[in-house]
Design a protein around this motif. Structure first.
Motif, PDB file in Angstrom:
ATOM      1  N   ASN A  23     -27.890  27.760  25.963  1.00 33.86           N
ATOM      2  CA  ASN A  23     -28.786  29.281  26.049  1.00 33.86           C
ATOM      3  C   ASN A  23     -29.960  29.315  24.895  1.00 33.86           C
ATOM      4  O   ASN A  23     -29.158  30.447  24.351  1.00 33.86           O
ATOM      5  N   TYR A  38     -32.438  32.702  24.721  1.00 35.82           N
ATOM      6  CA  TYR A  38     -32.940  34.209  24.418  1.00 35.82           C
ATOM      7  C   TYR A  38     -34.027  34.512  23.770  1.00 35.82           C
ATOM      8  O   TYR A  38     -34.035  34.447  22.752  1.00 35.82           O
ATOM      9  N   MET A  54     -29.253  37.993  31.037  1.00 36.79           N
ATOM     10  CA  MET A  54     -28.255  37.250  32.104  1.00 36.79           C
ATOM     11  C   MET A  54     -27.503  38.388  32.641  1.00 36.79           C
ATOM     12  O   MET A  54     -26.885  39.143  32.813  1.00 36.79           O
ATOM     13  N   HIS A 111     -22.691  38.102  36.261  1.00 39.23           N
ATOM     14  CA  HIS A 111     -21.852  36.510  36.618  1.00 39.23           C
ATOM     15  C   HIS A 111     -20.345  36.175  36.524  1.00 39.23           C
ATOM     16  O   HIS A 111     -19.900  37.168  35.373  1.00 39.23           O
ATOM     17  N   ASP A 152     -18.128  32.811  36.065  1.00 38.25           N
ATOM     18  CA  ASP A 152     -18.090  31.400  35.939  1.00 38.25           C
ATOM     19  C   ASP A 152     -17.201  30.891  36.563  1.00 38.25           C
ATOM     20  O   ASP A 152     -16.057  30.678  36.266  1.00 38.25           O
ATOM     21  N   ILE A 170     -13.252  29.516  28.511  1.00 37.47           N
ATOM     22  CA  ILE A 170     -14.397  29.036  27.873  1.00 37.47           C
ATOM     23  C   ILE A 170     -14.265  29.979  26.223  1.00 37.47           C
ATOM     24  O   ILE A 170     -14.122  31.051  26.233  1.00 37.47           O
ATOM     25  N   SER A 216     -17.378  30.959  24.037  1.00 37.54           N
ATOM     26  CA  SER A 216     -18.938  31.382  24.118  1.00 37.54           C
ATOM     27  C   SER A 216     -19.052  31.479  22.020  1.00 37.54           C
ATOM     28  O   SER A 216     -18.532  32.028  21.986  1.00 37.54           O
ATOM     29  N   PHE A 226     -23.561  42.237  25.244  1.00 39.17           N
ATOM     30  CA  PHE A 226     -22.817  41.161  26.008  1.00 39.17           C
ATOM     31  C   PHE A 226     -22.118  42.489  27.055  1.00 39.17           C
ATOM     32  O   PHE A 226     -21.519  42.899  26.948  1.00 39.17           O
ATOM     33  N   TRP A 234     -12.166  33.759  25.797  1.00 39.37           N
ATOM     34  CA  TRP A 234     -11.471  33.855  27.209  1.00 39.37           C
ATOM     35  C   TRP A 234     -10.670  32.978  28.073  1.00 39.37           C
ATOM     36  O   TRP A 234     -11.926  31.917  28.843  1.00 39.37           O
ATOM     37  N   HIS A 253     -19.726  38.925  33.809  1.00 41.99           N
ATOM     38  CA  HIS A 253     -20.056  39.180  32.348  1.00 41.99           C
ATOM     39  C   HIS A 253     -21.970  39.285  32.413  1.00 41.99           C
ATOM     40  O   HIS A 253     -22.517  38.353  33.523  1.00 41.99           O
ATOM     41  N   VAL A 294     -25.383  39.485  29.855  1.00 40.28           N
ATOM     42  CA  VAL A 294     -26.001  40.355  28.624  1.00 40.28           C
ATOM     43  C   VAL A 294     -27.645  40.546  29.293  1.00 40.28           C
ATOM     44  O   VAL A 294     -28.706  40.305  30.022  1.00 40.28           O
ATOM     45  N   ARG A 309     -31.624  34.091  20.304  1.00 44.13           N
ATOM     46  CA  ARG A 309     -30.966  34.560  20.341  1.00 44.13           C
ATOM     47  C   ARG A 309     -30.146  32.657  20.681  1.00 44.13           C
ATOM     48  O   ARG A 309     -30.539  32.387  21.985  1.00 44.13           O
ATOM     49  N   ASN A 352     -26.910  30.939  22.668  1.00 44.35           N
ATOM     50  CA  ASN A 352     -25.540  30.524  22.816  1.00 44.35           C
ATOM     51  C   ASN A 352     -25.312  28.760  23.294  1.00 44.35           C
ATOM     52  O   ASN A 352     -25.758  29.197  24.071  1.00 44.35           O
ATOM     53  N   THR A 376     -21.733  27.864  25.428  1.00 45.74           N
ATOM     54  CA  THR A 376     -20.559  27.654  26.116  1.00 45.74           C
ATOM     55  C   THR A 376     -20.434  26.642  26.307  1.00 45.74           C
ATOM     56  O   THR A 376     -20.390  25.210  27.186  1.00 45.74           O
TER      57      THR A 376
HETATM   58  C1  MD6 Z   1     -24.190  34.392  26.979  1.00 39.96           C
HETATM   59  N1  MD6 Z   1     -22.939  33.906  27.995  1.00 39.96           N
HETATM   60  O1  MD6 Z   1     -23.678  34.948  26.169  1.00 39.96           O
HETATM   61  C2  MD6 Z   1     -23.663  34.097  28.080  1.00 39.96           C
HETATM   62  N2  MD6 Z   1     -19.447  32.867  30.091  1.00 39.96           N
HETATM   63  O2  MD6 Z   1     -25.457  34.011  26.087  1.00 39.96           O
HETATM   64  C3  MD6 Z   1     -21.616  33.332  29.043  1.00 39.96           C
HETATM   65  O3  MD6 Z   1     -22.450  33.588  30.688  1.00 39.96           O
HETATM   66  C4  MD6 Z   1     -20.176  33.095  29.309  1.00 39.96           C
HETATM   67  O4  MD6 Z   1     -20.711  34.137  26.455  1.00 39.96           O
HETATM   68  C5  MD6 Z   1     -18.490  32.665  29.872  1.00 39.96           C
HETATM   69  C6  MD6 Z   1     -17.771  33.027  28.675  1.00 39.96           C
HETATM   70  C7  MD6 Z   1     -18.487  33.439  27.609  1.00 39.96           C
HETATM   71  C8  MD6 Z   1     -20.044  33.902  27.500  1.00 39.96           C
END
Ligand code: MD6
Ligand code: FE
Length: 217
Positions: free
Chosen positions: A124, A126, A132, A135, A137, A147, A149, A158, A182, A191, A193, A208, A210, A212
């Motif tokens: 991702n 930004y 974000m 949502h 996952d 997951i 990240s 976050f 996590w 979660h 952003v 930024r 990210n 995942t």
């Molecule tokens: C972000 N991250 O940090 C978006 N999902 O840009 C996520 O949506 C995310 O960081 C699941 C687990 C960890 C994450």
């Protein structure tokens, strides 16, 4: 000793913070290989450029995305899914660099999840104002795997909630090199952003990134 790999300034010492049962924040965990990660990212983006995907509801996302690995997360008017090919080019997503895979496995182990072998890495990007919304996952085949990240570049807030969308999220400032792992009881926590503030990062400029890592299939 791991600490030798880090600067002496206080914000880059590795540390570990529990966010919830199953969720851990490893501060500065990715710093020792930041340059390898960024070089690999440039390679990936040259093959599969960042793009703003459209949600099933028809909204263009403010975050630009690409993927590497055998499975890439995509969204369009027909829904969310994992796809082996980049819909823009029809070609397979770029391979997951070994440095990515190793980092994800080591971080997962630190979080108590041994043997994590991701097949998907969503990337991702930004820029100022991108966000974000909350949502879960849940497009992966099962939720046994965590997951991982990885945050690079500008810091972001976050938002980490609970199992219900209405659960009030706690806020964590994620900085360059921070890694969140996590799974388990918090695997399906909502979660998101908060809108990214503008700034200039010494390695990545005004953005930024990210990563995942998931086991999609
Ligand atoms: C972000 N991250 O940090 C978006 N999902 O840009 C996520 O949506 C995310 O960081 C699941 C687990 C960890 C994450
Ligand atoms: Fe997510």
């Amino acid at each position: 000793m791991t600490a030798d790999l880090f600067d002496s300034s206080s914000d880059v010492r590795p540390s570990r913070e529990t966010m919830a049962e199953g969720a851990v924040l490893l501060r500065a965990f990715a710093r020792p290989i930041e340059r390898d990660l960024i070089a690999a990212l440039r390679d990936i983006a040259a093959q599969a450029p960042f793009r703003h995907m459209v949600t099933p509801g028809g909204h263009q996302m403010s975050v630009a995305m690409t993927n590497c690995g055998n499975a890439g997360w995509v969204t369009d008017r027909s829904g969310y899914r994992y796809d082996a090919a980049d819909p823009e080019s029809g070609k397979p997503w770029p391979a997951m660099p070994s440095a990515f895979r190793a980092l994800a496995g080591q971080a997962a182990a630190q979080g108590g999840f041994e043997g994590f072998a991701p097949d998907a890495c969503l990337i991702n990007r930004y820029q100022a104002g991108a966000r974000m919304s909350l949502h879960q996952d849940k497009d992966e085949r099962d939720f046994e795997n965590p997951i991982v990240s990885v945050s690079l570049g500008l810091p972001a807030i976050f938002l980490f909630g609970g199992l219900k969308r209405a659960d009030k999220p706690r806020r964590y400032r994620l900085e360059h090199g921070d890694v969140v792992v996590w799974g388990g009881p918090s695997r399906l926590f909502f979660h998101g952003v908060a809108p990214l503030g503008d700034g200039e990062h010494n390695l990545l400029g005004r953005q930024r990134i990210n990563l995942t890592f998931r086991k999609a299939h």
